[in-house]
Write a protein that holds these residues in place. Structure first.
Motif, PDB file in Angstrom:
ATOM      1  N   THR A   1       0.861  -1.351  -0.064  1.00  0.00           N
ATOM      2  CA  THR A   1      -0.131   0.094  -0.031  1.00  0.00           C
ATOM      3  C   THR A   1       0.963   1.299  -0.060  1.00  0.00           C
ATOM      4  OG1 THR A   1      -1.709  -1.200   1.240  1.00  0.00           O
ATOM      5  CG2 THR A   1      -1.782   1.221   1.194  1.00  0.00           C
TER       6      THR A   1
ATOM      7  N   ALA B   1       2.389   1.463  -3.469  1.00  0.00           N
ATOM      8  CA  ALA B   1       1.591   2.058  -4.521  1.00  0.00           C
ATOM      9  C   ALA B   1       0.985   3.391  -4.402  1.00  0.00           C
ATOM     10  CB  ALA B   1       0.250   1.134  -4.673  1.00  0.00           C
TER      11      ALA B   1
ATOM     12  N   GLY C   1       2.409   1.541  -9.635  1.00  0.00           N
ATOM     13  CA  GLY C   1       1.701   0.971  -8.434  1.00  0.00           C
ATOM     14  C   GLY C   1       1.083  -0.293  -8.370  1.00  0.00           C
ATOM     15  N   GLY C   2       1.142  -1.028  -9.579  1.00  0.00           N
ATOM     16  CA  GLY C   2       0.595  -2.508  -9.647  1.00  0.00           C
ATOM     17  C   GLY C   2       1.936  -3.214  -9.661  1.00  0.00           C
TER      18      GLY C   2
ATOM     19  N   PHE D   1       3.469  -2.786  -5.848  1.00  0.00           N
ATOM     20  CA  PHE D   1       2.611  -3.547  -4.752  1.00  0.00           C
ATOM     21  C   PHE D   1       2.691  -4.899  -4.898  1.00  0.00           C
ATOM     22  CE2 PHE D   1      -1.067  -5.468  -2.664  1.00  0.00           C
ATOM     23  CZ  PHE D   1      -1.435  -4.393  -1.716  1.00  0.00           C
TER      24      PHE D   1
ATOM     25  N   GLY E   1      -2.779  -2.781  -6.286  1.00  0.00           N
ATOM     26  CA  GLY E   1      -1.847  -1.595  -6.537  1.00  0.00           C
ATOM     27  C   GLY E   1      -2.119  -0.493  -7.542  1.00  0.00           C
TER      28      GLY E   1
ATOM     29  N   ALA F   1      -2.741   3.504  -6.675  1.00  0.00           N
ATOM     30  CA  ALA F   1      -2.001   4.388  -7.297  1.00  0.00           C
ATOM     31  C   ALA F   1      -2.731   5.399  -7.842  1.00  0.00           C
ATOM     32  CB  ALA F   1      -0.694   3.704  -8.073  1.00  0.00           C
TER      33      ALA F   1
END
Length: 199
Positions: A7, A10, A84-85, A88, A117, A121
């Motif tokens: 978290t 992300a 973000g993906g 994460f 994620g 994000a």
């Protein structure tokens, strides 16, 4: 704890796509005792570090220039969620995509951390992209470098604490949310005051 790590990373990607990718790669390469899962070890390769490092510098500079920062935010609408993906997934030790068998991704639910994620994000990115033009207009662009620097510091702080002290990253994330909510409410009050006729 893995969820807190993912978290924080992300959310950091939502502010600056390249910061958490670059930091994860550096930490994996240089910090003893820290090792990314094999599926994500490419983040610490020479090529990945050079690319993310250069793109980090470009984003930091572009984000400080009024008008350019808004264009950058539009371009980053696709990049920040992907970042973000990735972070994460790496932070929560998820398995990466297997290109030779994409169905395996859905069979073992490895896509779930990556999707979480992306959503985190993207949410942070949308808030950033919504607040920045308002700050630019209100200050005739003078706030862009200051706001951007605060975002970069926040992204760095979230990424580092997510890796080393995930609980503090959670507190930083909560603090960031509180500040954003306060700014949005303040903006709403200012708009409401402007709409009211002068007596």
């Amino acid at each position: 704890m893995e969820f807190l790590v993912g978290t924080g990373l992300a959310a950091a990607a939502g502010l600056n796509a390249w910061m958490p990718l670059f930091i994860l790669g550096l930490v994996d390469r240089f910090v003893p005792g820290f090792e990314l899962p094999a599926a994500w070890a490419w983040l610490s390769s020479d090529v990945a570090l050079w690319i993310t490092g250069i793109l980090l510098i470009v984003e930091i500079i572009a984000d400080k220039v009024p008008a350019v920062d808004s264009i950058n935010d539009v371009l980053q609408t696709a990049v920040r969620p992907v970042s973000g993906g990735i972070v994460f997934g790496a932070g929560s030790s998820a398995e990466s995509l297997q290109l030779d068998d994409p169905s395996a991704l859905f069979a073992n639910h490895a896509w779930v951390p990556i999707a979480i994620g992306i959503v985190i994000a993207l949410a942070v990115h949308f808030v950033k992209a919504a607040v920045r033009p308002v700050a630019n207009v209100a200050t005739a662009g003078l706030a862009a470098p200051l706001v951007s620097t605060a975002e970069d510091v926040s992204s760095f702080g979230l990424a580092v604490t997510a890796i080393f002290v995930p609980v503090i990253a959670l507190l930083l994330l909560v603090g960031l949310i509180v500040v954003v909510v306060w700014l949005l409410r303040r903006r709403g009050r200012i708009r409401q005051e402007r709409r009211q006729p002068a007596v």
